[in-house]
Design an enzyme around this catalytic site. Structure first.
Site, PDB file in Angstrom:
ATOM      1  N   HIS A   7       0.832  -1.209   0.000  1.00 22.58           N
ATOM      2  CA  HIS A   7       0.000   0.000   0.000  1.00 22.58           C
ATOM      3  C   HIS A   7       0.865   1.258   0.000  1.00 22.58           C
ATOM      4  O   HIS A   7       2.054   1.212   0.305  1.00 22.58           O
ATOM      5  CB  HIS A   7      -0.968   0.041   1.192  1.00 22.58           C
ATOM      6  CG  HIS A   7      -0.325   0.027   2.551  1.00 22.58           C
ATOM      7  ND1 HIS A   7      -0.090  -1.117   3.262  1.00 22.58           N
ATOM      8  CD2 HIS A   7       0.130   1.039   3.341  1.00 22.58           C
ATOM      9  CE1 HIS A   7       0.474  -0.825   4.419  1.00 22.58           C
ATOM     10  NE2 HIS A   7       0.622   0.486   4.502  1.00 22.58           N
ATOM     11  N   HIS A  79       4.028   7.125   3.708  1.00 25.02           N
ATOM     12  CA  HIS A  79       4.953   6.001   3.536  1.00 25.02           C
ATOM     13  C   HIS A  79       4.467   5.054   2.444  1.00 25.02           C
ATOM     14  O   HIS A  79       3.321   5.125   2.012  1.00 25.02           O
ATOM     15  CB  HIS A  79       5.169   5.236   4.860  1.00 25.02           C
ATOM     16  CG  HIS A  79       3.968   4.531   5.402  1.00 25.02           C
ATOM     17  ND1 HIS A  79       3.137   5.078   6.342  1.00 25.02           N
ATOM     18  CD2 HIS A  79       3.470   3.288   5.156  1.00 25.02           C
ATOM     19  CE1 HIS A  79       2.187   4.216   6.666  1.00 25.02           C
ATOM     20  NE2 HIS A  79       2.353   3.119   5.955  1.00 25.02           N
ATOM     21  N   GLU A 130       7.692   1.048   4.993  1.00 29.07           N
ATOM     22  CA  GLU A 130       7.137   0.020   5.887  1.00 29.07           C
ATOM     23  C   GLU A 130       7.363  -1.324   5.216  1.00 29.07           C
ATOM     24  O   GLU A 130       7.170  -1.447   4.005  1.00 29.07           O
ATOM     25  CB  GLU A 130       5.633   0.272   6.090  1.00 29.07           C
ATOM     26  CG  GLU A 130       4.960  -0.762   6.987  1.00 29.07           C
ATOM     27  CD  GLU A 130       3.458  -0.488   7.170  1.00 29.07           C
ATOM     28  OE1 GLU A 130       2.858   0.262   6.374  1.00 29.07           O
ATOM     29  OE2 GLU A 130       2.895  -1.040   8.128  1.00 29.07           O
TER      30      GLU A 130
HETATM   31 CO    CO Z   1       1.126   1.361   6.281  1.00 22.14          CO
END
Ligand code: CO
Length: 134
Positions: A7, A79, A130
């Site tokens: 994502h 992020h 991440e």
């Molecule tokens: Co995230």
């Protein structure tokens, strides 16, 4: 090491307003808000087929995204999340290469109930990364 893009996360100042914009203006299907007190955020996900967009709103006094909103009052990309097969092996390899892992270096449980880690943006050209164990 890197798998698919899981994502892209966008911090927003008003989650309800952002959800309405994604639903009504962009025609997106948006999940119900999920409070993650351990991460200091409330989150929704938008599935766009080849990846997801994560909308984040601060939750609580010590939210780690509060400072981001101070600097970016209208919100912004926060992020990107890549999948890895083995998060501990990925962490150890990254640390051996000199990359900094945020927090105490141990994975936390992320929004999908899977272990996640964050890497220092200064080690990756200004992008907070991440990692999520797929
Ligand atoms: Co995230």
């Amino acid at each position: 090491m890197l798998g698919r893009l899981n994502h892209v996360a966008v911090v927003v100042p008003d989650l309800a307003a952002a959800v309405a914009t994604y639903r009504n203006t962009l025609g997106a299907r948006v999940t119900e808000p999920q409070a993650l007190p351990e991460h200091g955020v409330t989150v929704v996900f938008i599935d766009v087929g080849n990846t997801k967009i994560e909308l984040l709103e601060p939750l609580g006094e010590a939210s780690p995204i509060a400072a981001f909103l101070d600097k970016n009052p209208s919100g912004g990309i926060h992020h990107v999340c890549y999948e890895v097969d083995d998060i501990l092996a990925a962490r150890d390899q990254l640390k051996a290469g000199g990359a900094r892992v945020l927090g105490d270096g141990n994975p936390k449980t992320g929004a999908h109930g899977k272990p996640v880690l964050f890497l220092h943006p200064k080690d990756f050209f200004g992008t907070l990364i991440e990692l999520e164990q797929a």
